[in-house]
Design a protein around this motif. Structure first.
Motif, PDB file in Angstrom:
ATOM      1  N   UNK A  64      30.081  30.570   0.037  1.00 32.76           N
ATOM      2  CA  UNK A  64      29.257  29.373   0.181  1.00 32.76           C
ATOM      3  C   UNK A  64      29.203  28.976   1.646  1.00 32.76           C
ATOM      4  N   UNK A  65      28.135  28.280   2.009  1.00 32.35           N
ATOM      5  CA  UNK A  65      28.024  27.736   3.361  1.00 32.35           C
ATOM      6  C   UNK A  65      26.877  26.724   3.374  1.00 32.35           C
ATOM      7  N   UNK A  66      27.030  25.614   4.087  1.00 32.15           N
ATOM      8  CA  UNK A  66      25.941  24.631   4.129  1.00 32.15           C
ATOM      9  C   UNK A  66      24.782  25.061   5.022  1.00 32.15           C
ATOM     10  N   UNK A  67      24.997  26.077   5.869  1.00 33.89           N
ATOM     11  CA  UNK A  67      23.966  26.504   6.811  1.00 33.89           C
ATOM     12  C   UNK A  67      22.995  27.493   6.177  1.00 33.89           C
ATOM     13  N   UNK A  68      21.695  27.232   6.215  1.00 35.73           N
ATOM     14  CA  UNK A  68      20.725  28.212   5.694  1.00 35.73           C
ATOM     15  C   UNK A  68      20.798  29.549   6.408  1.00 35.73           C
ATOM     16  N   UNK A  74      24.744  35.997   4.682  1.00 34.73           N
ATOM     17  CA  UNK A  74      25.563  36.412   3.532  1.00 34.73           C
ATOM     18  C   UNK A  74      24.730  37.241   2.565  1.00 34.73           C
ATOM     19  N   UNK A  75      23.523  36.796   2.310  1.00 33.45           N
ATOM     20  CA  UNK A  75      22.628  37.512   1.394  1.00 33.45           C
ATOM     21  C   UNK A  75      22.303  38.899   1.936  1.00 33.45           C
ATOM     22  N   UNK A  82      25.739  45.859  -2.052  1.00 33.74           N
ATOM     23  CA  UNK A  82      25.421  46.122  -3.453  1.00 33.74           C
ATOM     24  C   UNK A  82      26.613  46.032  -4.386  1.00 33.74           C
ATOM     25  N   UNK A  83      27.431  44.996  -4.204  1.00 34.60           N
ATOM     26  CA  UNK A  83      28.662  44.864  -4.988  1.00 34.60           C
ATOM     27  C   UNK A  83      28.418  44.011  -6.234  1.00 34.60           C
ATOM     28  N   UNK A  88      25.730  35.447  -5.317  1.00 34.55           N
ATOM     29  CA  UNK A  88      24.832  34.848  -4.335  1.00 34.55           C
ATOM     30  C   UNK A  88      25.502  33.627  -3.713  1.00 34.55           C
ATOM     31  N   UNK A  89      25.235  33.357  -2.433  1.00 36.26           N
ATOM     32  CA  UNK A  89      25.908  32.233  -1.769  1.00 36.26           C
ATOM     33  C   UNK A  89      25.423  30.879  -2.268  1.00 36.26           C
TER      34      UNK A  89
END
Length: 208
Positions: A64-68, A74-75, A82-83, A88-89
């Motif tokens: 997770x992160x508040x920054x887009x 991360x995405x 491919x884990x 998804x974040x």
């Protein structure tokens, strides 16, 4: 402060994440459950999330992160890896309870956030951990530099602290005992403090 390099696919490359991944993983591997759900707070570039979920396949890892921009990175890293166990974040902000997940987790991992955020973010982190670690024994893992009464602050950390405060007066290295006391007020007991490279430490708390 980490120096990030932007890659063409939207990922960010963090040299610090590459350097400290193995030492952090050694601690996590020894203390995380073999199976369960992990919530990573302030996941940044996402390289830790990929590195850890790669070698800990029994754990469902939710960064997770508040920054887009961080979530895009991360995405991107996740798409390349491919884990199946890397989620998804989440747009989780420790200062905004409306962004917090409702589901429970077995562990919460927070690396290099507490000193690069206002104290209110640490207060939010502890409230969040108390909420999403409902079962006794749930783990909160913290990594980063701290001030400690029994140890003089390394010159490099002293300079780092001054640099942080020059960028934002609300930032800076926290007193470890104040963090421990705050955690205790949220039902989290310190069970391990261990030295890490580059004058950092790991702190492990268990839900009581």
């Amino acid at each position: 402060m980490d120096t990030l390099a932007a890659l063409p696919d939207g990922a960010m490359a963090s040299p610090a994440s590459v350097r400290n991944a193995e030492p952090i993983l050694a601690v996590l591997r020894a203390h995380l459950p073999k199976r369960g759900r992990v919530l990573e707070i302030a996941a940044g570039s996402g390289q830790h999330a990929v590195a850890f979920s790669t070698v800990l396949p029994g754990l469902e890892w939710t960064p997770s992160d508040p920054s887009p921009e961080a979530r895009a990175s991360i995405t991107a890293w996740g798409a390349k890896a491919g884990l199946p166990n890397l989620q998804a974040p989440l747009a989780l902000d420790c200062l905004d309870e409306a962004t917090w997940p409702k589901a429970g987790f077995d562990a919460v991992v927070c690396i290099n956030m507490i000193h690069i955020s206002p104290w209110a973010a640490t207060e939010g982190l502890m409230t969040l951990a108390e909420r999403v670690l409902p079962r006794p024994g749930g783990l909160l893992y913290l990594y980063g530099p701290y001030r400690e009464v029994e140890a003089p602050l390394a010159p490099s950390n002293e300079a780092f602290d001054a640099s942080l405060k020059s960028r934002d007066p609300a930032w800076g290295l926290r007193d470890r005992d104040e963090v421990v006391a705050l955690a205790r007020s949220h039902g989290l007991t310190l069970t391990l403090r261990t030295d890490m490279p580059a004058n950092n430490i790991s702190l492990l708390f268990r839900r009581v």
